[in-house]
Design an enzyme around this catalytic site. Sequence first.
Site, PDB file in Angstrom:
ATOM      1  N   TRP A 192     -16.898  -0.859   5.303  1.00 49.72           N
ATOM      2  CA  TRP A 192     -16.674  -0.744   6.753  1.00 49.72           C
ATOM      3  C   TRP A 192     -17.121  -2.000   7.486  1.00 49.72           C
ATOM      4  O   TRP A 192     -16.453  -2.452   8.414  1.00 49.72           O
ATOM      5  CB  TRP A 192     -17.378   0.484   7.315  1.00 49.72           C
ATOM      6  CG  TRP A 192     -16.829   1.778   6.784  1.00 49.72           C
ATOM      7  CD1 TRP A 192     -17.522   2.772   6.153  1.00 49.72           C
ATOM      8  CD2 TRP A 192     -15.459   2.225   6.819  1.00 49.72           C
ATOM      9  NE1 TRP A 192     -16.677   3.788   5.786  1.00 49.72           N
ATOM     10  CE2 TRP A 192     -15.408   3.489   6.180  1.00 49.72           C
ATOM     11  CE3 TRP A 192     -14.279   1.678   7.313  1.00 49.72           C
ATOM     12  CZ2 TRP A 192     -14.224   4.216   6.042  1.00 49.72           C
ATOM     13  CZ3 TRP A 192     -13.096   2.396   7.179  1.00 49.72           C
ATOM     14  CH2 TRP A 192     -13.081   3.650   6.546  1.00 49.72           C
TER      15      TRP A 192
ATOM     16  N   ASP B 128     -22.386   0.626  13.928  1.00 50.00           N
ATOM     17  CA  ASP B 128     -21.444   1.686  13.554  1.00 50.00           C
ATOM     18  C   ASP B 128     -22.286   2.794  12.924  1.00 50.00           C
ATOM     19  O   ASP B 128     -22.761   2.671  11.804  1.00 50.00           O
ATOM     20  CB  ASP B 128     -20.430   1.116  12.559  1.00 50.00           C
ATOM     21  CG  ASP B 128     -19.469   2.169  12.014  1.00 50.00           C
ATOM     22  OD1 ASP B 128     -19.610   3.354  12.383  1.00 50.00           O
ATOM     23  OD2 ASP B 128     -18.583   1.797  11.219  1.00 50.00           O
TER      24      ASP B 128
ATOM     25  N   LYS C  69     -17.568  12.890  11.129  1.00 50.64           N
ATOM     26  CA  LYS C  69     -18.616  13.061  10.120  1.00 50.64           C
ATOM     27  C   LYS C  69     -19.652  14.078  10.599  1.00 50.64           C
ATOM     28  O   LYS C  69     -19.957  15.021   9.913  1.00 50.64           O
ATOM     29  CB  LYS C  69     -19.298  11.729   9.801  1.00 50.64           C
ATOM     30  CG  LYS C  69     -18.316  10.562   9.537  1.00 50.64           C
ATOM     31  CD  LYS C  69     -17.656  10.605   8.160  1.00 50.64           C
ATOM     32  CE  LYS C  69     -16.410   9.741   8.032  1.00 50.64           C
ATOM     33  NZ  LYS C  69     -16.626   8.312   7.947  1.00 50.64           N
TER      34      LYS C  69
HETATM   35  C1  LIG Z   1     -15.632   7.118   8.233  1.00 46.59           C
HETATM   36  C2  LIG Z   1     -16.145   5.830   8.722  1.00 46.59           C
HETATM   37  C3  LIG Z   1     -15.339   4.915   9.411  1.00 46.59           C
HETATM   38  C4  LIG Z   1     -13.855   5.136   9.623  1.00 46.59           C
HETATM   39  O1  LIG Z   1     -13.608   6.028  10.645  1.00 46.59           O
HETATM   40  P1  LIG Z   1     -12.129   6.192  11.248  1.00 46.59           P
HETATM   41  O2  LIG Z   1     -12.346   7.159  12.361  1.00 46.59           O
HETATM   42  O3  LIG Z   1     -11.270   6.683  10.153  1.00 46.59           O
HETATM   43  O4  LIG Z   1     -11.678   4.880  11.737  1.00 46.59           O
HETATM   44  C5  LIG Z   1     -15.925   3.762   9.881  1.00 46.59           C
HETATM   45  N1  LIG Z   1     -17.229   3.508   9.709  1.00 46.59           N
HETATM   46  C6  LIG Z   1     -18.033   4.352   9.043  1.00 46.59           C
HETATM   47  C7  LIG Z   1     -19.473   4.031   8.850  1.00 46.59           C
HETATM   48  C8  LIG Z   1     -17.519   5.543   8.526  1.00 46.59           C
HETATM   49  O5  LIG Z   1     -18.316   6.381   7.851  1.00 46.59           O
END
Ligand SMILES: *Cc1c(COP(=O)(O)O)cnc(C)c1O
Length: 362
Positions: free
Chosen positions: A104, A174, A198
């Site tokens: 990511w 993030d 999540k």
């Molecule tokens: C799941 C995840 C993403 C991707 O999320 P999307 O909503 O599919 O863009 C990005 N960063 C982290 C840390 C994630 O766990």
Amino acid sequence: MTQVYNFGAGPAMLPAEVMKKAQAEFLDYQGMGAGVIEISHRSKEFDAILNRCDELLIELANIPSNYKILYVHGGAQMQFSAVPLNLLGRSASKSASYIETGTWGVKARKEAARFGNATTAASSADTGFDRIPEFDPSALPADTAYVHITSNNTLYGTRWHDFPQTGDIPLVADMTSEFLSREIDISQFGIIFAGLQKNLGPAGLAVVIIREDLLGNALEITPALLDYSVYAGSHSLSNTNNTFAIYMMGLVLEWVKEQGGVAKLEAQNERKAKLLYDVIDESDFYLGVADPAHRSIMNVTFNLAKPELLDTFVDEALENGLYALKGHRDVGGARASIYNAMPVAGCEALATFMREFERKYA
Ligand SMILES: *Cc1c(COP(=O)(O)O)cnc(C)c1O
């Protein structure tokens, strides 16, 4: 009703109480004779839902008053574009630094490179992203618009235990796979963002928490619906937002509060993770992926010493009501995602299954 314990990484399981509440209210929200999914984003009923989300986020995440809460389209990866578009303008040379602790972070850096100079300040790629790398913020050029980190690495099962102190350079995190799973001092960050799927609700939307003084720097090319000021100035209703996702998040936030808040859940998450790490640490049959000093309490990653048994492991787990234990395709092995909604009993059931599987096949 048949239920599995869902260890999927995302979209992930939601608390059963939340699913039931949504079901009960689906056709008739609070006696309106209509469901939330079919009423206006400008109705007083939806306005109340939105305000309640703000209120609960402020309370649960302890968000200081100089931060704005935005509900931004496109999930987490859309913020990989929005962050540089909104912050690179702070730097004369349009430069930002990225700490790469997994896929990511790499993706985020590549996206930012479309709009400016995105450099890698530290990376753990050479050890397969099994840890958080050493990083010295004092080595950053003064003209750095922001530093980007991934606080919890969903694929590899690592997390930042302590965050880097970047001084006047805003730290962007993030937190998609760990937001509200542990207590965080928000004031250390310029921006925190988290896709909902999540720990918070359905996919496709992100919560963005931004320090007010960082608004208003968007590059001229920024599309309106990626401009954080547009969200801040319209209570995230410049266009029709994803009302149902916001409603679902509201139910999840009420549930977090009912559980006793983030500190309570954090203690429970520590316990849940320990149940699984204990099995891994006590055996030669399971091999943990993450360096123990950098382990996540949200995503537990491991390989089997006999990798040819992985499919059997995943299949037999499912027969025991333990769903979605296969690791990410880039990492392989197995992964148990144990977000807030995973009950302790789910981790106990998995730990028991792992011990039995080892006895059978070791
Ligand atoms: C799941 C995840 C993403 C991707 O999320 P999307 O909503 O599919 O863009 C990005 N960063 C982290 C840390 C994630 O766990």
